[in-house]
Scaffold this active site. Sequence first.
Site, PDB file in Angstrom:
ATOM      1  N   PHE A   8      -9.471   8.752   8.064  1.00 29.29           N
ATOM      2  CA  PHE A   8     -10.835   9.280   7.912  1.00 29.29           C
ATOM      3  C   PHE A   8     -11.843   8.160   8.132  1.00 29.29           C
ATOM      4  O   PHE A   8     -11.625   7.031   7.672  1.00 29.29           O
ATOM      5  CB  PHE A   8     -11.032   9.837   6.498  1.00 29.29           C
TER       6      PHE A   8
ATOM      7  N   THR B   1     -14.544   6.311   6.903  1.00 29.47           N
ATOM      8  CA  THR B   1     -15.280   6.044   5.653  1.00 29.47           C
ATOM      9  C   THR B   1     -15.765   4.596   5.710  1.00 29.47           C
ATOM     10  O   THR B   1     -15.553   3.883   6.698  1.00 29.47           O
ATOM     11  CB  THR B   1     -14.359   6.202   4.425  1.00 29.47           C
TER      12      THR B   1
ATOM     13  N   TYR C 191       0.851  -1.209   0.000  1.00 32.93           N
ATOM     14  CA  TYR C 191       0.000   0.000   0.000  1.00 32.93           C
ATOM     15  C   TYR C 191       0.880   1.251   0.000  1.00 32.93           C
ATOM     16  O   TYR C 191       0.638   2.201  -0.754  1.00 32.93           O
ATOM     17  CB  TYR C 191      -0.904  -0.046   1.230  1.00 32.93           C
TER      18      TYR C 191
HETATM   19  N1  LIG Z   1     -10.295   6.397   4.737  1.00 27.55           N
HETATM   20  C1  LIG Z   1      -9.033   6.675   4.987  1.00 27.55           C
HETATM   21  O1  LIG Z   1      -8.629   6.847   6.135  1.00 27.55           O
HETATM   22  C2  LIG Z   1      -8.047   6.817   3.857  1.00 27.55           C
HETATM   23  C3  LIG Z   1      -6.788   7.357   4.158  1.00 27.55           C
HETATM   24  C4  LIG Z   1      -5.865   7.518   3.131  1.00 27.55           C
HETATM   25  C5  LIG Z   1      -6.196   7.159   1.832  1.00 27.55           C
HETATM   26  N2  LIG Z   1      -7.421   6.632   1.569  1.00 27.55           N
HETATM   27  C6  LIG Z   1      -7.714   6.264   0.178  1.00 27.55           C
HETATM   28  O2  LIG Z   1      -8.887   6.894  -0.280  1.00 27.55           O
HETATM   29  C7  LIG Z   1      -9.472   6.140  -1.342  1.00 27.55           C
HETATM   30  C8  LIG Z   1     -10.961   5.998  -1.080  1.00 27.55           C
HETATM   31  O3  LIG Z   1     -11.119   5.340   0.148  1.00 27.55           O
HETATM   32  P1  LIG Z   1     -12.369   5.562   1.122  1.00 27.55           P
HETATM   33  O4  LIG Z   1     -11.794   5.664   2.480  1.00 27.55           O
HETATM   34  O5  LIG Z   1     -13.290   6.608   0.597  1.00 27.55           O
HETATM   35  O6  LIG Z   1     -13.014   4.105   1.022  1.00 27.55           O
HETATM   36  P2  LIG Z   1     -14.516   3.623   0.821  1.00 27.55           P
HETATM   37  O7  LIG Z   1     -14.478   2.170   1.096  1.00 27.55           O
HETATM   38  O8  LIG Z   1     -15.457   4.477   1.586  1.00 27.55           O
HETATM   39  O9  LIG Z   1     -14.770   3.875  -0.741  1.00 27.55           O
HETATM   40  C9  LIG Z   1     -14.116   3.132  -1.747  1.00 27.55           C
HETATM   41  C10 LIG Z   1     -15.089   2.944  -2.907  1.00 27.55           C
HETATM   42  O10 LIG Z   1     -14.389   2.195  -3.933  1.00 27.55           O
HETATM   43  C11 LIG Z   1     -15.317   1.309  -4.492  1.00 27.55           C
HETATM   44  N3  LIG Z   1     -14.662   0.191  -5.179  1.00 27.55           N
HETATM   45  C12 LIG Z   1     -14.228  -0.985  -4.645  1.00 27.55           C
HETATM   46  N4  LIG Z   1     -13.749  -1.791  -5.616  1.00 27.55           N
HETATM   47  C13 LIG Z   1     -13.882  -1.113  -6.779  1.00 27.55           C
HETATM   48  C14 LIG Z   1     -13.597  -1.425  -8.130  1.00 27.55           C
HETATM   49  N5  LIG Z   1     -13.065  -2.614  -8.484  1.00 27.55           N
HETATM   50  N6  LIG Z   1     -13.876  -0.498  -9.089  1.00 27.55           N
HETATM   51  C15 LIG Z   1     -14.420   0.701  -8.750  1.00 27.55           C
HETATM   52  N7  LIG Z   1     -14.716   1.053  -7.489  1.00 27.55           N
HETATM   53  C16 LIG Z   1     -14.455   0.159  -6.509  1.00 27.55           C
HETATM   54  C17 LIG Z   1     -16.172   0.832  -3.308  1.00 27.55           C
HETATM   55  O11 LIG Z   1     -17.403   0.264  -3.746  1.00 27.55           O
HETATM   56  C18 LIG Z   1     -16.332   2.115  -2.517  1.00 27.55           C
HETATM   57  O12 LIG Z   1     -17.531   2.787  -2.879  1.00 27.55           O
HETATM   58  C19 LIG Z   1      -8.681   4.809  -1.391  1.00 27.55           C
HETATM   59  O13 LIG Z   1      -7.725   4.903  -2.429  1.00 27.55           O
HETATM   60  C20 LIG Z   1      -7.968   4.790  -0.046  1.00 27.55           C
HETATM   61  O14 LIG Z   1      -6.765   4.069  -0.088  1.00 27.55           O
HETATM   62  C21 LIG Z   1      -8.360   6.449   2.544  1.00 27.55           C
END
Ligand SMILES: NC(=O)c1ccc[n+]([C@@H]2O[C@H](COP(=O)([O-])OP(=O)(O)OC[C@H]3O[C@@H](n4cnc5c(N)ncnc54)[C@H](O)[C@@H]3O)[C@@H](O)[C@H]2O)c1
Length: 257
Positions: A198, A200, A165
Amino acid sequence: MKLENGSALITGGAGGFGSATARRLAARGARVVIADVADERGQALAKELGNGAVYVRTDIMDESSIAAAVETAANLAPLRAAVIAHGGPPGPGPGGRVIGRDGKRLSVAVFAHSVQVFLTSAFAVTSYAAEAMAKNEPLESDQRGVIINTSSISGYEGQPGLVPYAAAKGGIIGMTLTLARDLAPLGIRAMAIAPGTFFTLAYGQMSAEEANAKFAPTIPNPKRMGDPDEYAQLAAHIVENDFLNGTTIRLDGAQRF
Ligand SMILES: NC(=O)c1ccc[n+]([C@@H]2O[C@H](COP(=O)([O-])OP(=O)(O)OC[C@H]3O[C@@H](n4cnc5c(N)ncnc54)[C@H](O)[C@@H]3O)[C@@H](O)[C@H]2O)c1
């Protein structure tokens, strides 16, 4: 970058960051394309947003699916903004430290899967979106579009057990300036956001209270997890502010690991 009369593509658009951003960009006049594999959440959000928003089932593991989502957005209205905020399917094996307690190494397939989900697919969306934006008439500001990728603070300081990651998210940070330089002659900006922790859907197995009890102590101020709308506020600001280009912005309440 003004979004009125333009479209905005959001991968992971039905997720935590994606749906909050979809709401913010729709409120600024964009026709939002929610690209996700969560059909129910995606369709419900499109209905809620109105303003011509559509949900397009899009699997970011499949290049032709990405191409089709970009085409849908560009056919609705000139594609002005792409926000790349998807998760992905589970990996082909257990994660963990490079050498586990049992002395076994992390499989290369697990590493490659993370890179595919969080970096290669992000490049794919970026490149298809940029190709569509390049065909736009420039706005008065000489701008054609803006692309926002999602990194993570793990791309700067990855925690143990997160090598794949961290490598993928570090790749987003590494490509952002070069993307901005490549796309500058076309009037397309490239930015990234590196969120801290965050609440989520990614933390769906925990309640907000449980997640906050675990993570809030690691965040200096404010002493809580981030709210996805804080990501969305920054994404909307990046879209609006043409002078932001080629950099990754940390959004983490000063969290460091
Ligand atoms: N939440 C955190 O703390 C955090 C921190 C740093 C980075 N991120 C990054 O933010 C991004 C979004 O994460 P989030 O926290 O909003 O997660 P989330 O789980 O709320 O949303 C992710 C979305 O991606 C969709 N998804 C899953 N597989 C998929 C596919 N094959 N094709 C298209 N869409 C697909 C899911 O259905 C979901 O709606 C990710 O790249 C994650 O690594 C999140």
